[in-house]
Design an enzyme around this catalytic site. Structure first.
Site, PDB file in Angstrom:
ATOM      1  N   ASN A   6      -1.340 -46.361  26.018  1.00  0.00           N
ATOM      2  CA  ASN A   6      -1.311 -47.710  25.445  1.00  0.00           C
ATOM      3  C   ASN A   6      -2.454 -47.788  24.431  1.00  0.00           C
ATOM      4  OD1 ASN A   6      -1.422 -50.419  24.859  1.00  0.00           O
ATOM      5  ND2 ASN A   6      -2.068 -51.068  26.907  1.00  0.00           N
ATOM      6  N   TRP A   7      -2.094 -47.780  23.165  1.00  0.00           N
ATOM      7  CA  TRP A   7      -3.126 -47.756  22.124  1.00  0.00           C
ATOM      8  C   TRP A   7      -3.785 -49.124  21.910  1.00  0.00           C
ATOM      9  CZ3 TRP A   7      -0.610 -44.507  17.580  1.00  0.00           C
ATOM     10  CH2 TRP A   7      -0.585 -43.164  17.957  1.00  0.00           C
ATOM     11  N   LYS A   8      -3.198 -50.172  22.454  1.00  0.00           N
ATOM     12  CA  LYS A   8      -3.710 -51.537  22.209  1.00  0.00           C
ATOM     13  C   LYS A   8      -3.814 -51.739  20.695  1.00  0.00           C
ATOM     14  CE  LYS A   8      -5.828 -51.125  26.700  1.00  0.00           C
ATOM     15  NZ  LYS A   8      -6.901 -51.434  27.625  1.00  0.00           N
ATOM     16  N   HIS A  90       0.617 -56.879  30.744  1.00  0.00           N
ATOM     17  CA  HIS A  90      -0.732 -56.296  30.713  1.00  0.00           C
ATOM     18  C   HIS A  90      -1.771 -57.410  30.896  1.00  0.00           C
ATOM     19  CE1 HIS A  90      -4.286 -54.143  29.458  1.00  0.00           C
ATOM     20  NE2 HIS A  90      -3.604 -53.016  29.611  1.00  0.00           N
ATOM     21  N   GLU A  92      -4.508 -57.914  29.535  1.00  0.00           N
ATOM     22  CA  GLU A  92      -5.067 -58.441  28.277  1.00  0.00           C
ATOM     23  C   GLU A  92      -4.144 -59.478  27.659  1.00  0.00           C
ATOM     24  OE1 GLU A  92      -5.792 -54.669  26.401  1.00  0.00           O
ATOM     25  OE2 GLU A  92      -7.330 -54.227  27.902  1.00  0.00           O
ATOM     26  N   GLU A 162      -3.000 -51.785  37.402  1.00  0.00           N
ATOM     27  CA  GLU A 162      -4.214 -51.693  36.594  1.00  0.00           C
ATOM     28  C   GLU A 162      -5.238 -52.717  37.078  1.00  0.00           C
ATOM     29  OE1 GLU A 162      -3.290 -49.771  32.510  1.00  0.00           O
ATOM     30  OE2 GLU A 162      -3.063 -51.921  32.311  1.00  0.00           O
ATOM     31  N   GLY A 168     -11.090 -50.191  30.657  1.00  0.00           N
ATOM     32  CA  GLY A 168     -12.037 -50.066  29.548  1.00  0.00           C
ATOM     33  C   GLY A 168     -13.485 -50.174  29.970  1.00  0.00           C
ATOM     34  N   SER A 208      -9.484 -46.746  33.111  1.00  0.00           N
ATOM     35  CA  SER A 208     -10.466 -45.660  32.921  1.00  0.00           C
ATOM     36  C   SER A 208      -9.992 -44.329  33.496  1.00  0.00           C
ATOM     37  CB  SER A 208     -11.825 -46.060  33.500  1.00  0.00           C
ATOM     38  OG  SER A 208     -12.307 -47.212  32.825  1.00  0.00           O
ATOM     39  N   GLY A 229      -5.465 -45.963  28.424  1.00  0.00           N
ATOM     40  CA  GLY A 229      -5.928 -46.681  27.231  1.00  0.00           C
ATOM     41  C   GLY A 229      -6.776 -45.770  26.362  1.00  0.00           C
ATOM     42  N   GLY A 230      -8.100 -45.884  26.506  1.00  0.00           N
ATOM     43  CA  GLY A 230      -9.032 -45.155  25.640  1.00  0.00           C
ATOM     44  C   GLY A 230      -8.747 -43.665  25.520  1.00  0.00           C
TER      45      GLY A 230
HETATM   46  P1  13P Z   1      -8.483 -47.728  29.710  1.00  0.00           P
HETATM   47  O1  13P Z   1      -7.831 -46.404  30.059  1.00  0.00           O
HETATM   48  O2  13P Z   1      -9.138 -47.707  28.375  1.00  0.00           O
HETATM   49  O3  13P Z   1      -9.354 -48.217  30.817  1.00  0.00           O
HETATM   50  O4  13P Z   1      -7.283 -48.798  29.578  1.00  0.00           O
HETATM   51  C1  13P Z   1      -6.334 -48.875  30.581  1.00  0.00           C
HETATM   52  C2  13P Z   1      -5.249 -49.782  30.122  1.00  0.00           C
HETATM   53  O5  13P Z   1      -5.446 -50.983  30.018  1.00  0.00           O
HETATM   54  C3  13P Z   1      -3.954 -49.183  29.784  1.00  0.00           C
HETATM   55  O6  13P Z   1      -2.982 -50.154  29.626  1.00  0.00           O
END
Ligand code: 13P
Length: 259
Positions: A6-8, A90, A92, A162, A168, A208, A229-230
């Site tokens: 997920n690149w956000k 999600h 966010e 999650e 993050g 993470s 994510g990251g």
């Molecule tokens: P991180 O891997 O950066 O913690 O993000 C997880 C995430 O929200 C994937 O949707």
């Protein structure tokens, strides 16, 4: 196993194309691992025209159908661009963009009606965990978005657990914390549907997840992959997580076969 990136809201369009090219040039992914990448929405139509080495995912979808909905994009539009998986719920979006439970449930419906697969996200806050209501919180999210779905569509449902405090932050759930929540989600699915359906639904861990902890997390009995994510932003770290899933998948097949 399923590894989804997920690149956000990250990467320019040219960086996105470069990422796809680099992944395309790599040796084939392990056979037992499905891979998905969800880039920012404006890139989807162009990326969907390319021969991608991964499934194309979207990070969001409209809760409405077509019509006078300025700025919205429907599940059918995503399908027309080559999207096959859609992330819904999600944290966010729940916390910052008005995706309350009823909206999330409607988005899940729209994705499934369009014939796409939904990656439904659930997870508790740090406060929920500290107050010991984390299981209730997650299972209530499942109830509100999933319980009404007929069993026939459940082969197009993926659940991503999650924990918000791990997203993050560099803080990861321990393997035990992940496993006990995944087992609770699997148990809930067994109750709501049946054992076979529950066993067939991938439950991903997100928060993470990195090359250094992916093997341990994926090795948990009820962890079927990750929503990353990251660490999904760079081809090398994303590939390392895909390879971890490949190693664990082979080991799990061995266990299932009684080897
Ligand atoms: P991180 O891997 O950066 O913690 O993000 C997880 C995430 O929200 C994937 O949707």
């Amino acid at each position: 196993m399923f590894v989804a990136g997920n690149w956000k809201s990250n990467k320019s369009f040219s960086e996105a194309k470069e990422f796809a090219n680099v992944m395309q040039g790599m040796s084939p992914f392990p056979e037992q691992v499905e891979v998905m990448v969800a880039p920012p929405a404006p890139y989807l139509a162009a990326m969907g025209q390319e021969g991608l080495p991964f499934r194309l995912g979207a990070q969001n979808v409209s809760a409405t159908g077509p019509g006078a909905q300025t700025g919205e994009f429907t599940a059918e539009m995503l399908a027309g661009c080559g999207v096959v998986d859609v992330i819904v719920g999600h944290s966010e979006r729940r916390d910052g963009h008005g995706d309350v439970d009823a909206v999330v449930a409607e988005k899940v419906n729209r994705v499934l009606e369009a014939g796409l697969r939904v990656v439904f996200c659930c997870g508790e806050s740090l406060q929920d965990r500290q107050s010991d209501v984390h299981f209730d919180k997650v299972l209530r999210q499942m109830e509100s978005a999933i319980l009404h779905l007929p069993v026939e569509v459940m082969d197009r449902v993926v659940v991503a657990y999650e924990p918000i405090w791990a997203i993050g932050t560099g803080l990861t759930a321990t393997a035990d914390q992940a496993q006990e929540m995944h087992a609770a989600i699997r148990g809930w699915l067994r109750e709501a549907y049946d054992a076979e359906t529950a066993a067939g639904i991938p439950i991903l861990y997100g928060g993470s997840c990195k090359p250094g902890n992916a093997d341990e997390l994926f090795a948990c009995a009820d962890v079927d992959g990750g929503l990353i994510g990251g660490a999904a932003l760079e081809p090398d770290s994303f590939r390392a997580i895909i390879d971890a899933a490949g190693r664990v998948a082979s080991a799990k097949v061995g266990v299932d076969a009684g080897a």
